[in-house]
Design a protein around this motif. Sequence first.
Motif, mmCIF file in Angstrom:
data_model
loop_
_atom_site.group_PDB
_atom_site.id
_atom_site.type_symbol
_atom_site.label_atom_id
_atom_site.label_comp_id
_atom_site.label_asym_id
_atom_site.label_seq_id
_atom_site.Cartn_x
_atom_site.Cartn_y
_atom_site.Cartn_z
ATOM 1 N N SER A 82 0.524 -1.219 -0.029
ATOM 2 C CA SER A 82 0.067 0.062 0.106
ATOM 3 C C SER A 82 0.917 1.226 0.035
ATOM 4 N N ASN A 83 2.181 1.166 0.589
ATOM 5 C CA ASN A 83 2.866 2.415 0.716
ATOM 6 C C ASN A 83 3.371 2.566 -0.582
ATOM 7 N N TYR A 84 3.758 1.628 -1.517
ATOM 8 C CA TYR A 84 4.081 2.059 -2.853
ATOM 9 C C TYR A 84 3.313 1.872 -3.883
ATOM 10 N N GLN A 85 2.274 1.557 -4.030
ATOM 11 C CA GLN A 85 1.243 1.251 -5.195
ATOM 12 C C GLN A 85 0.857 2.481 -5.743
ATOM 13 N N ALA A 86 0.651 3.481 -4.545
ATOM 14 C CA ALA A 86 0.140 4.756 -5.072
ATOM 15 C C ALA A 86 1.105 5.633 -5.805
ATOM 16 N N ARG A 87 2.307 5.315 -5.548
ATOM 17 C CA ARG A 87 3.539 6.316 -6.228
ATOM 18 C C ARG A 87 4.499 5.138 -6.836
ATOM 19 N N LEU A 88 4.099 4.391 -7.685
ATOM 20 C CA LEU A 88 5.089 3.340 -8.398
ATOM 21 C C LEU A 88 6.120 3.943 -9.045
ATOM 22 N N ASN A 89 6.142 5.010 -9.761
ATOM 23 C CA ASN A 89 7.239 5.444 -10.262
ATOM 24 C C ASN A 89 8.156 6.378 -9.452
ATOM 25 N N HIS A 90 8.021 6.367 -8.338
ATOM 26 C CA HIS A 90 9.037 6.789 -7.401
ATOM 27 C C HIS A 90 10.347 5.927 -7.203
ATOM 28 N N LYS A 91 11.443 6.304 -7.000
ATOM 29 C CA LYS A 91 12.526 5.385 -6.928
ATOM 30 C C LYS A 91 12.450 4.666 -5.561
ATOM 31 N N TRP A 92 11.768 3.679 -5.412
ATOM 32 C CA TRP A 92 11.643 2.865 -4.032
ATOM 33 C C TRP A 92 12.925 2.204 -3.722
ATOM 34 N N THR A 93 13.419 2.232 -2.452
ATOM 35 C CA THR A 93 14.332 1.391 -2.161
ATOM 36 C C THR A 93 13.738 0.762 -0.803
ATOM 37 N N ASN B 11 14.055 3.523 2.083
ATOM 38 C CA ASN B 11 12.956 4.215 2.364
ATOM 39 C C ASN B 11 11.759 3.792 2.711
ATOM 40 N N VAL B 12 11.635 2.489 2.307
ATOM 41 C CA VAL B 12 10.345 1.889 2.704
ATOM 42 C C VAL B 12 10.469 1.393 4.191
ATOM 43 N N ALA B 13 11.564 0.783 4.729
ATOM 44 C CA ALA B 13 11.779 0.486 6.178
ATOM 45 C C ALA B 13 11.755 1.821 6.975
ATOM 46 N N GLN B 14 12.114 2.915 6.571
ATOM 47 C CA GLN B 14 12.055 4.073 7.173
ATOM 48 C C GLN B 14 10.785 4.423 7.316
ATOM 49 N N GLU C 203 16.363 -1.807 7.888
ATOM 50 C CA GLU C 203 16.087 -2.490 6.832
ATOM 51 C C GLU C 203 16.231 -4.031 6.976
ATOM 52 N N ARG C 204 17.157 -4.163 7.819
ATOM 53 C CA ARG C 204 17.380 -5.766 8.249
ATOM 54 C C ARG C 204 15.926 -6.454 8.956
ATOM 55 N N SER C 205 15.316 -5.511 9.579
ATOM 56 C CA SER C 205 14.107 -6.014 10.062
ATOM 57 C C SER C 205 12.859 -6.205 9.010
ATOM 58 N N LEU C 206 12.979 -5.394 7.985
ATOM 59 C CA LEU C 206 12.250 -5.557 7.170
ATOM 60 C C LEU C 206 12.238 -6.712 6.031
ATOM 61 N N GLN C 207 13.476 -6.990 5.839
ATOM 62 C CA GLN C 207 14.178 -8.103 4.961
ATOM 63 C C GLN C 207 13.490 -9.194 5.756
ATOM 64 N N ARG C 208 13.773 -9.493 7.000
ATOM 65 C CA ARG C 208 13.601 -10.516 7.819
ATOM 66 C C ARG C 208 12.182 -10.871 8.023
ATOM 67 N N LYS C 209 11.316 -9.917 7.924
ATOM 68 C CA LYS C 209 9.873 -10.016 8.262
ATOM 69 C C LYS C 209 9.417 -10.694 6.692
ATOM 70 N N LEU C 210 9.906 -10.074 5.760
ATOM 71 C CA LEU C 210 9.438 -10.507 4.307
ATOM 72 C C LEU C 210 10.069 -11.770 4.108
ATOM 73 N N ARG C 211 11.188 -12.044 4.325
ATOM 74 C CA ARG C 211 11.668 -13.474 4.105
ATOM 75 C C ARG C 211 10.788 -14.322 5.062
ATOM 76 N N ASP C 212 10.275 -14.097 6.352
ATOM 77 C CA ASP C 212 9.722 -15.057 6.870
ATOM 78 C C ASP C 212 8.324 -15.258 6.239
ATOM 79 N N GLU C 213 7.693 -14.345 5.462
ATOM 80 C CA GLU C 213 6.702 -14.256 4.642
ATOM 81 C C GLU C 213 6.810 -15.125 3.280
#
Length: 110
Positions: free
Chosen positions: A8-19, A22-25, A31-41
């Motif tokens: 939901s964070n980036y669907q509204a602005r997909l042409n933004h340079k997502w990293t 910046n999503v973790a922030q 960043e590591r926590s976000l990666q870990r949570k995504l990996r768990d899923e």
Amino acid sequence: MPRRQCRSNYQARLNHKWTLKNVAQSLNMSERSLQRKLRDEGRSFRKLLNDARIKMAENYLLNSRLSLTEIGYLTGFSDYSHFSKEFKRYSGTNPSKYRKGTDMGLPVGA
């Protein structure tokens, strides 16, 4: 939960340079926590981002008369070639055939 928030964070602005950074922030996590949570899923940030971009591209292809290059740009791809390659990898057909096939009521990939 992080997957839904990321989407939901980036669907509204997909042409933004997502990293990942910046999503973790924006989610108030490292960043590591976000990666870990995504990996768990069973997901990765790159895969989520590309999935969201392709879903939005499908929407544009079905519901607009924008050029394929414009759709690629609006969904965050750097050029048409990259957009077309990623779209085909995801859907099994290129954007032009996808648009034409759905215009004729054919199954996607026909």
